[in-house]
Design an enzyme around this catalytic site. Sequence first.
Site, mmCIF file in Angstrom:
data_model
loop_
_atom_site.group_PDB
_atom_site.id
_atom_site.type_symbol
_atom_site.label_atom_id
_atom_site.label_comp_id
_atom_site.label_asym_id
_atom_site.label_seq_id
_atom_site.Cartn_x
_atom_site.Cartn_y
_atom_site.Cartn_z
ATOM 1 N N ASP A 1 -8.078 -3.217 24.637
ATOM 2 C CA ASP A 1 -7.256 -1.986 24.754
ATOM 3 C C ASP A 1 -6.528 -2.038 26.147
ATOM 4 O OD1 ASP A 1 -8.104 -0.934 22.259
ATOM 5 O OD2 ASP A 1 -9.535 0.413 23.204
ATOM 6 N N ARG A 2 -5.468 -1.384 26.283
ATOM 7 C CA ARG A 2 -4.603 -1.510 27.494
ATOM 8 C C ARG A 2 -5.515 -0.897 28.740
ATOM 9 N NH1 ARG A 2 -0.023 3.143 27.685
ATOM 10 N NH2 ARG A 2 -1.930 4.297 28.284
#
Length: 301
Positions: A137-138
């Site tokens: 995930d970012r």
Amino acid sequence: MIRNSIQYQIPPEFDGRTADRFLRAQGFSRHLLIQTKYQQNGLLLDGISIRSNQKLHAGQILRAAIPHIEPNENLVPVDLPFSIVYEDSDLIVLNKPAGMPVHPSHGHYDDTLSNALAYYYRQRGELFTARSVGRLDRDTSGLVLFSLHELSACILAEQMRNREIHREYRAICTGTLPEAGCIRAPIARAHDSTIERIVDDVRGEPAVTHFERLAVCNGFSLAAVRLETGRTHQIRVHMKHIGHPLPGDFLYHPDYSRIARQALHSYKLSFLHPITKQPMVFTAPIPEDMQALLSDDAHTG
């Protein structure tokens, strides 16, 4: 230099077998093998161009081209800082900072790890096509693996399918975790959201998370976490499910008083090198924003 061909000495067990059968055993997909054999001098046996149905003999040298794949025209090379943990002609391992997506998506067209790699290889005069093996995930920091050519991508993708690429996370959770545990709770998309996930015994896909408590400090627990399955947001959803959500998680526990993003880090990555077959093991230290949650008087659990 990114690899554009590979050379093998034919072992005794493949004496009398065809080139295509041998290459399939080395990890070439059917699609890649088709691309290879239609390259000019795509297959050379002892320096002579051959067809893929040519029979081989022990001790011969087979050279196979790795086809050049045009980079994605929409991937804009951008000069962005990133940290290389390991690099060779077949793969690269990076330590991704929190806040940087791996691939471009809506709202993130020129600020991703893929943009940075495209710029890095363009400066070296090489064409790069982003092929991450697994994803983060970012706002999750830590180790990310990229293959650098189609053969490496084929072999590492097969390792992923066979669960032969192992990743260990470090997570900081609210409260005091049990010393160790296994969470088995199916995960599904939330009804009213395109990104949020929930535990759902009816609609959910199987999801299994193993954890071990490493330390406790100031109302937080540091945990080593391993996944049996790779569901979206699995660690974040499962820790919330057992009552120990990650601080700074905008979806599942939006408490930003101590950290501005989910306290999750890809700490360790291990796999077999796709070409040399040597064991590869990498670690990335826990970043400062997560360390700040754990003071010097943390005690082991």
